[in-house]
Scaffold this motif. Structure first.
Motif, PDB file in Angstrom:
ATOM      1  N   ILE A 325       0.833  -1.206   0.000  1.00  0.00           N
ATOM      2  CA  ILE A 325       0.000   0.000   0.000  1.00  0.00           C
ATOM      3  C   ILE A 325       0.867   1.256   0.000  1.00  0.00           C
ATOM      4  O   ILE A 325       0.483   2.267  -0.591  1.00  0.00           O
ATOM      5  N   LEU A 333       0.956   9.037  -6.383  1.00  0.00           N
ATOM      6  CA  LEU A 333       1.457  10.399  -6.160  1.00  0.00           C
ATOM      7  C   LEU A 333       2.427  10.836  -7.261  1.00  0.00           C
ATOM      8  O   LEU A 333       2.562  12.028  -7.532  1.00  0.00           O
ATOM      9  N   SER A 436      -5.022  12.364  -5.670  1.00  0.00           N
ATOM     10  CA  SER A 436      -4.324  11.291  -4.963  1.00  0.00           C
ATOM     11  C   SER A 436      -5.267  10.434  -4.128  1.00  0.00           C
ATOM     12  O   SER A 436      -5.199   9.219  -4.193  1.00  0.00           O
ATOM     13  N   ILE A 440      -5.517   6.460  -4.885  1.00  0.00           N
ATOM     14  CA  ILE A 440      -4.957   5.495  -3.931  1.00  0.00           C
ATOM     15  C   ILE A 440      -6.062   4.573  -3.436  1.00  0.00           C
ATOM     16  O   ILE A 440      -5.877   3.349  -3.345  1.00  0.00           O
TER      17      ILE A 440
ATOM     18  N   GLY B 191      -3.015  12.113   0.236  1.00  0.00           N
ATOM     19  CA  GLY B 191      -2.479  10.824  -0.183  1.00  0.00           C
ATOM     20  C   GLY B 191      -1.970  10.009   0.992  1.00  0.00           C
ATOM     21  O   GLY B 191      -2.286   8.827   1.140  1.00  0.00           O
ATOM     22  N   ILE B 194      -5.001   8.972   3.403  1.00  0.00           N
ATOM     23  CA  ILE B 194      -5.886   7.891   2.952  1.00  0.00           C
ATOM     24  C   ILE B 194      -5.131   6.569   2.952  1.00  0.00           C
ATOM     25  O   ILE B 194      -5.708   5.504   3.220  1.00  0.00           O
ATOM     26  N   THR B 195      -3.815   6.611   2.677  1.00  0.00           N
ATOM     27  CA  THR B 195      -3.037   5.376   2.714  1.00  0.00           C
ATOM     28  C   THR B 195      -3.008   4.799   4.130  1.00  0.00           C
ATOM     29  O   THR B 195      -3.194   3.596   4.327  1.00  0.00           O
ATOM     30  N   LEU B 198      -6.699   3.496   5.014  1.00  0.00           N
ATOM     31  CA  LEU B 198      -7.076   2.247   4.346  1.00  0.00           C
ATOM     32  C   LEU B 198      -6.126   1.115   4.724  1.00  0.00           C
ATOM     33  O   LEU B 198      -6.524  -0.053   4.748  1.00  0.00           O
ATOM     34  N   GLY B 199      -4.885   1.448   5.016  1.00  0.00           N
ATOM     35  CA  GLY B 199      -3.965   0.425   5.498  1.00  0.00           C
ATOM     36  C   GLY B 199      -4.475  -0.178   6.792  1.00  0.00           C
ATOM     37  O   GLY B 199      -4.527  -1.399   6.958  1.00  0.00           O
TER      38      GLY B 199
END
Lengths: 528, 272
Positions: A325, A333, A436, A440, B191, B194-195, B198-199
């Motif tokens: 991830i 990005l 982004s 993502i 970015g 949200i990473t 969701l991770g």
């Protein structure tokens, strides 16, 4: 009066070239000079390794290991069958006609009679080094659902004549030994013979055991539902009928004697019947009858490699999801930040051929993530392996795997390839959505969410999910070899994937290529 | 010396109303808000309907029909998380945050107002999504063998555990939104935020489900935000759950609270 001559200014620099190599260099420079991305990539590689090692460290094997035989080359094997045999000195051959193969399941009635003969129930002739389970062998057999096969040393499997056997359409089988080489033939009429295969069994003693056998693997009822998933094995038997038995090279004075090899055929009379429902009677015991040149052999068990349900190394490498991830985020990005900063206009002014810009970005992103993923996975592999050993995952069921063995390379290179193509897919989505957060999220949902949904769906839709979505590529991390000749429950829950590893990877690649194609088309069509 | 007309001293309720109004205007006038709420509803109902259409009774009679009908929440939450992350991070990416904080210097009040507005719209969309999912279950499940003959009644809101599961799922989405908002406040970049969200939501359950250690597996199921929070959907076999329905939702609430506190603290301490 002289007029001064004005020489127009000319830069002493060479005119720039817009070759693809320059484009690659430009994109590499963009990646390299953003400190956050470089740190993120190194962190992603580190997290891949750390999470994998941590998962291996917690993976405890508390179940007692099932007793399995160790076959030639150290392969874990199930070697239980009923064997009607005679010694065969040195070279010789055995020929037989099979006229029927029937079977029974110790079934509770709700299963119906449909699964009476197991697809991999086997009856036929075998030449085996000794009666010790796990010893070398070669066999010609008729199976319940896969026609005539020649199998040897548990992992070898060659197809012969197709179709099922009956009195009207019998099958003739022959095995011939010359030195260490055993050749298998089949025939529909006993006069026209076809060679199925030949195999050299190393270390075969001069006197071997040759004869008839029958064996039938358990009927596995696998269910995966919202409530739980379960696999229940029901005992089965099969019975082969043989005539025209001829053995050349047998020693005089020996008669046929029967033996249950590996306890095979101490029939599964243990019945699992729901309360209040009538059960089918107990299964017939294993054994053989011989009268007037006609033999029937009844057996239960299997002659096949032993495939464990749990795949500890494959499961451990799911730790790379954390790295994945992070790399998805970096992939998205790499393009969305160009839109956010307006950099995309500079990029497209410098290189007006827009499709090539995206391809260059994909190559740079793919290469960097592949290198980082490869480093992380290669460092994690030997450490994870040794941790699994010390946690009770031992051979022969869980063989020691080296980084440079076929499976080791598949897992390590496969993990790196999975991360790289996942990042390229995220890049394509990023070029399409330009934002982004959305890009993502879409990439994580496509790659990771199927793994969650697959654990709650019933088995068949779950397996389709693992064939069609990019998550099919996780099959690359499968470290247990699955043999087509072993029927075992393949649950996504246990890290078993319905597609062969590299086919699963091809599914992910198809998604990435399709995504890039649409992205290039849109990039050309839209204003930046 | 006075500056008439320049500074309006508003009472506390008025200030709160103004803050809420400002946040509502900001959220309402961005096109992405409508699209994200719509996709949250569509994804939830879509996946729920698909799942209820697939699951068949003689094979999966052990299924918890209410939970099956609400499967789509697991996907719909992704859209909710994006909405909540963008509500904060878009202020930073457009530098709107400076205007916002000049107009509302009390930073925690601004965060509270944003949280209230985001929670409000997510509750509304979540209610629609959950009702649509239950309706799909009510339509499809009886046709797939989940009938009275196998001991199943059609899904109904007169059944107390179903009501708890449905209302709890709406609350679950709201807590996911608050958690995402807190993470985005702390991390600022959409970015990265949200990473992380969701991770934690998707990767922890996958790893927890595969971990080969009953002790650690149970810990993952009890404390990972998605596994714990979705315990609220269970209506069957409650005794065998790793964590009880309301306790599970409580764990998610703790995640959300921790994220909001961390975000709020960083918001106060840092320059915008």
């Amino acid at each position: 009066m002289t007029t001064p001559v004005m020489t127009p200014y000319r830069s002493s620099q060479q005119p720039g070239r817009d070759g693809f190599a320059q484009l690659l260099r430009a994109e590499w420079t963009k990646f390299r000079t953003v400190r956050g991305w470089v740190i993120g990539m190194v962190a992603a590689a580190g997290l891949t390794a750390l999470a994998t090692v941590a998962l291996a460290g917690t993976a405890q094997n508390n179940n007692s290991l099932p007793s399995v035989a160790t076959g030639p080359g150290g392969v874990a094997a199930t070697d239980t069958f009923y064997f009607v045999h005679q010694p065969m000195a040195k070279d010789g051959s055995i020929t037989v006609r099979v006229t029927s193969l029937t079977g029974r399941v110790s079934e509770p009635p709700f299963l119906g009679g449909a699964h009476a003969v197991q697809p991999w129930a086997k009856a036929g002739i075998i030449i085996k080094a000794s009666t010790r389970p796990g010893s070398a062998y070669a066999a010609m057999m008729i199976t319940g659902g896969h026609g005539v096969r020649m199998q040897y040393d548990f992992t070898g499997d060659v197809a012969g004549l197709p179709g099922t056997v009956s009195a009207a359409s019998p099958r003739w089988l022959r095995l011939t030994r010359v030195g260490d080489e055993i050749t298998g033939y089949d025939s529909a009429d006993g006069t026209h013979w076809t060679k199925v295969g030949a195999v050299s069994l190393t270390g075969l003693p001069s006197t071997v055991q040759a004869g008839l056998f029958a064996t039938s693997p358990p009927y596995l009822l696998v269910r995966q539902t919202f409530a739980n998933d379960s696999g229940v094995g029901f005992g089965t038997v099969d019975r082969g009928a043989f005539d025209h038995v001829s053995l050349q090279g047998g020693s005089p004075g020996h008669a046929w004697s029967g033996a249950a090899i590996g306890g095979g055929g101490a029939s599964g009379s243990k019945l699992n019947c729901p309360p209040g429902q009538p059960c089918a009677g107990p299964l017939p015991p294993a054994g053989f009858t011989a009268s007037a040149g006609t033999f029937t052999v009844t057996g239960s068990g299997d002659i096949a490699p032993y495939v464990p349900i749990v795949d500890p190394l494959g499961v451990t490498f799911k730790g790379s999801l954390i790295g994945l991830i992070a790399m998805i985020a970096l992939g998205a990005l790499f393009i969305t930040s160009e839109y956010r900063r307006g950099m995309i206009r500079t990029t497209l002014t410098a290189s007006p051929r827009r499709g090539r810009v995206l391809v260059a970005k994909a190559i740079v992103m793919g290469s960097v993530t592949f290198a980082a993923g490869l480093a992380g996975a290669a460092v994690a592999f030997p450490i994870a392996e040794s941790k699994l050993r010390s946690n009770g995952w031992v051979k022969p069921i869980y063989p020691v795997m080296s980084l440079f063995s076929g499976i080791g390379l598949q897992v390590v290179v496969g993990t790196a390839a999975l991360l790289a193509v996942g990042a390229v897919l995220a890049l394509a989505i990023g070029a399409l959505l330009r934002r982004s957060a959305g890009a993502i999220t879409a990439a994580i949902v496509l790659l990771v969410f199927p793994l969650i949904l697959a654990t709650v769906l019933p088995m068949t839709p779950a397996q389709w999910l693992m064939r069609l979505t990019p998550a099919a590529a996780f099959g690359l991390q499968q470290a247990t070899v699955r043999y087509p000749q072993v029927s075992s429950g393949c649950l996504p829950y246990h890290g078993c994937y319905p597609l062969a590893p590299w086919y699963g990877f091809a599914v992910l690649c198809a998604w990435a290529v399709a995504g890039l194609g649409v992205a290039v088309y849109q990039l050309r069509r839209r204003d930046a | 010396m006075s500056w008439p007309g320049l500074v309006r001293w508003s009472s506390a309720p008025e200030a709160a109303r103004d803050a809420l109004h400002a946040e509502w205007t900001k959220l309402r006038t961005v096109p992405s808000t409508g699209w994200l709420l719509l996709s949250a509803i569509a994804l939830t109902v879509g996946v729920s309907a698909l799942t209820t259409a697939i699951v068949k009774c003689p094979a999966s009679c052990g299924a918890d029909t209410t939970k099956v009908s609400l499967t789509g929440i697991e996907l719909g939450q992704a859209a909710v998380a994006v909405l909540a992350v963008l509500a904060m991070s878009s202020e930073y990416s457009s530098s709107m945050i400076r205007v916002t904080l000049t107009a509302m210097p009390r930073r925690s009040a601004m965060l509270a107002a944003k949280a209230a507005i985001v929670t409000g719209v997510v509750l509304a969309a979540g209610a629609l999504a959950v009702l649509g999912s239950l309706l799909a279950g009510r339509l499809f499940l009886p046709g797939n063998g989940f009938t009275a003959a196998h001991g199943f009644l059609p899904l109904s809101l007169y059944h107390a555990p179903t009501v708890r599961a449905a209302a709890g799922s709406v609350l679950y989405l709201a807590l996911i939104a608050l958690f995402s908002l807190g993470v985005a406040t702390a991390l600022r970049d959409s970015g990265v935020a949200i990473t992380v969200v969701l991770g934690l939501l998707y990767v922890l359950p996958v790893i927890g489900g595969l971990i080969l250690n009953p002790h650690w597996e149970r810990r993952f199921q009890r404390y990972s935000p998605m596994n714990a929070g979705l315990a609220i959907q269970a209506t069957k076999g409650l005794g065998k759950l790793p964590i009880g329905p309301w306790e599970g939702l409580g764990v998610l609430a703790a995640w959300a609270l921790a994220a909001l506190l961390a975000g709020g603290l960083l918001l106060r301490l840092r320059d915008a």
